[in-house]
Design a protein around this motif. Structure first.
Motif, PDB file in Angstrom:
ATOM      1  N   SER A 170      47.055  48.966  28.682  1.00  0.00           N
ATOM      2  CA  SER A 170      46.606  47.579  28.579  1.00  0.00           C
ATOM      3  C   SER A 170      47.327  46.668  29.564  1.00  0.00           C
ATOM      4  O   SER A 170      46.927  45.528  29.781  1.00  0.00           O
ATOM      5  CB  SER A 170      46.814  47.067  27.150  1.00  0.00           C
ATOM      6  N   ASP A 172      47.348  46.796  32.784  1.00  0.00           N
ATOM      7  CA  ASP A 172      46.572  46.485  33.983  1.00  0.00           C
ATOM      8  C   ASP A 172      45.174  45.968  33.633  1.00  0.00           C
ATOM      9  O   ASP A 172      44.319  45.850  34.504  1.00  0.00           O
ATOM     10  CB  ASP A 172      46.469  47.713  34.901  1.00  0.00           C
ATOM     11  N   ARG A 174      42.689  47.259  32.046  1.00  0.00           N
ATOM     12  CA  ARG A 174      41.568  48.181  31.887  1.00  0.00           C
ATOM     13  C   ARG A 174      41.444  48.593  30.421  1.00  0.00           C
ATOM     14  O   ARG A 174      42.424  48.637  29.700  1.00  0.00           O
ATOM     15  CB  ARG A 174      41.775  49.432  32.731  1.00  0.00           C
ATOM     16  N   VAL A 176      40.314  51.925  28.842  1.00  0.00           N
ATOM     17  CA  VAL A 176      39.994  53.284  29.260  1.00  0.00           C
ATOM     18  C   VAL A 176      39.668  54.144  28.039  1.00  0.00           C
ATOM     19  O   VAL A 176      40.456  54.230  27.100  1.00  0.00           O
ATOM     20  CB  VAL A 176      41.168  53.913  30.047  1.00  0.00           C
ATOM     21  N   SER A 217      33.133  46.691  31.597  1.00  0.00           N
ATOM     22  CA  SER A 217      34.554  46.463  31.332  1.00  0.00           C
ATOM     23  C   SER A 217      35.247  47.706  30.795  1.00  0.00           C
ATOM     24  O   SER A 217      36.432  47.661  30.456  1.00  0.00           O
ATOM     25  CB  SER A 217      34.713  45.326  30.306  1.00  0.00           C
ATOM     26  N   GLU A 219      36.189  51.786  31.374  1.00  0.00           N
ATOM     27  CA  GLU A 219      36.297  52.933  32.274  1.00  0.00           C
ATOM     28  C   GLU A 219      36.304  54.196  31.427  1.00  0.00           C
ATOM     29  O   GLU A 219      37.011  54.279  30.422  1.00  0.00           O
ATOM     30  CB  GLU A 219      37.571  52.842  33.109  1.00  0.00           C
TER      31      GLU A 219
END
Length: 404
Positions: A170, A172, A174, A176, A217, A219
């Motif tokens: 969290s 950066d 992203r 994921v 939003s 990945e």
């Protein structure tokens, strides 16, 4: 036999006889030709002296045979064989016989033996047709153990999962998600009416990945993109290498219990919710064993303590993730098990720092579930429900962690 010798010479194949009775034919060249199993010429049969495995294949390929213990197994590797039709092969004197892709370029057949046996002879013949024959004879537990403990020759073992630090994904910004389509390759999972669990969940995983990626939003990574075997430990390593916020293992098992109907979300616990959940967890670990993965190396005490400490924070987050998925699936009007959130000791959920859940989309042992799993519209609704649950959980989790 001269044809065989000439073929091996051209292909730069070195034939090695390993100490302890295990037989290997180790390739030094790169061969891409794919041999096909010929079921009509193949069998596992009881003989006067033990067991004989006979495999008719369409052409010679590099191969090897060896023994593994706990449980006793005969493992035969090929580069490589298309195993279609293996389910119709006569199989006497063994507890289980399975075959499929083991890793890229290699396929594997595993016969689980009912008692300790050792390889008496093994060879390939190309007189008229290519045939591999492995003869086994009964042995004492001590003799079998000595043969099965012979170390793998260099280049044969699976690479150990890399020790990768997951970090804090969290940081950066992203979100994921790692999707883990269960089973694959040599481990087809549940099978019924010509359908394989590994194929059904891979289809769903691909569709779910496409939907999540369209969100913009999120990945998404997958532990496997094709029908290939991936060890449980490697699946966790993929998740940590991707710095995953969430790990979702996808399954569609089969259970004898009549109540096994509807989607179910599992989280990790030493105590299973019920006997059925425990049986599922044991079956998943057993798939790795039968495929030939060495599970003998255990975490040392310090590592176990550190992981348990990490899970004290991760476990509540995983529980809330499971609750969010249950809520969204129910909201979509999709059938769920009467106990939609359960627990069991699934090894694939043991990542210490990533909230992980196992989603049983349904049970192939249920006729209605099986129909739903093959229904494109149903899969689309389920994928949307999973997405909504993930988004709701991510929003709530970020708010909770911001309060700390």
């Amino acid at each position: 036999m001269l044809n065989l010798i000439r073929w091996f010479s051209l292909a730069a194949i070195a034939i090695l006889m390993l100490a302890g009775g295990a037989v290997a034919q180790a390739p030094t060249g790169e061969l891409s030709a794919l041999a096909r199993l010929e079921p009509a010429r193949s069998s596992m049969q009881v003989t006067e002296t033990g067991l004989t495995l006979t495999l008719g294949i369409s052409q010679p390929v590099p191969w090897r045979a060896r023994l593994l213990d706990n449980p006793p197994r005969l493992v035969v590797d090929f580069r490589e064989v298309d195993w279609r039709g293996i389910e119709g092969v006569r199989r006497e004197g063994v507890a289980d016989l399975r075959a499929g892709i083991f890793r890229p370029g290699w396929s594997r057949l595993v016969a689980e033996l009912r008692r300790p046996m050792v390889i008496e002879r093994a060879g390939m013949s190309t007189d008229g047709a290519t045939t591999v024959e492995v003869a086994l004879r009964p042995a004492s537990a001590q003799e079998f153990s000595s043969k099965a403990s012979v170390p793998e020759p260099p280049g044969w073992t699976l690479p150990k999962p890399a020790a990768i630090s997951g970090g804090n994904p969290s940081d950066d910004g992203r979100f994921v998600v790692v999707l883990d389509p269960g089973h694959g390759g040599i481990d087809p999972g549940a099978e019924t009416e010509g359908l394989k669990e590994a194929e059904l969940v891979l289809t769903f995983a691909r569709e779910l990945k496409d939907l999540l990626m369209r969100d913009g939003s999120i990945e998404v990574f997958m532990t496997r993109e094709e029908d290939a075997f991936v060890p449980l430990e490697t699946r966790i390593t993929v998740s940590r290498a991707a710095a995953a916020d969430v790990f979702i293992s996808l399954h569609a098992d089969a259970l004898a219990e009549g109540e096994a109907v509807g989607a179910t979300v599992y989280t990790l616990s030493d105590e299973a919710s019920d006997a059925a959940a425990q049986a599922l967890a044991e079956r998943h670990d057993r798939a790795d064993l039968l495929a030939g993965v060495d599970l003998s190396e255990q975490d040392d005490m310090v590592a176990r303590v550190l992981m348990d400490m990490a899970r004290t924070e991760t476990a509540p987050r995983a529980d809330k993730l499971a609750d969010a998925l249950v809520t969204s699936i129910n909201a979509a009007g999709l059938r769920m098990h009467r106990h939609p959130h359960q627990t069991a000791g699934f090894s694939v959920l043991k990542s210490p720092d990533t909230p992980s859940v196992l989603l049983e989309l349904g049970f192939m042992s249920s006729e209605k579930d099986l129909e739903r799993l093959q229904d494109t519209e149903w899969r689309s609704k389920m994928a949307a429900a999973v997405r909504d649950g993930l988004v709701a959980w991510a929003r709530d989790d970020a708010a909770r962690r911001g309060l700390k």
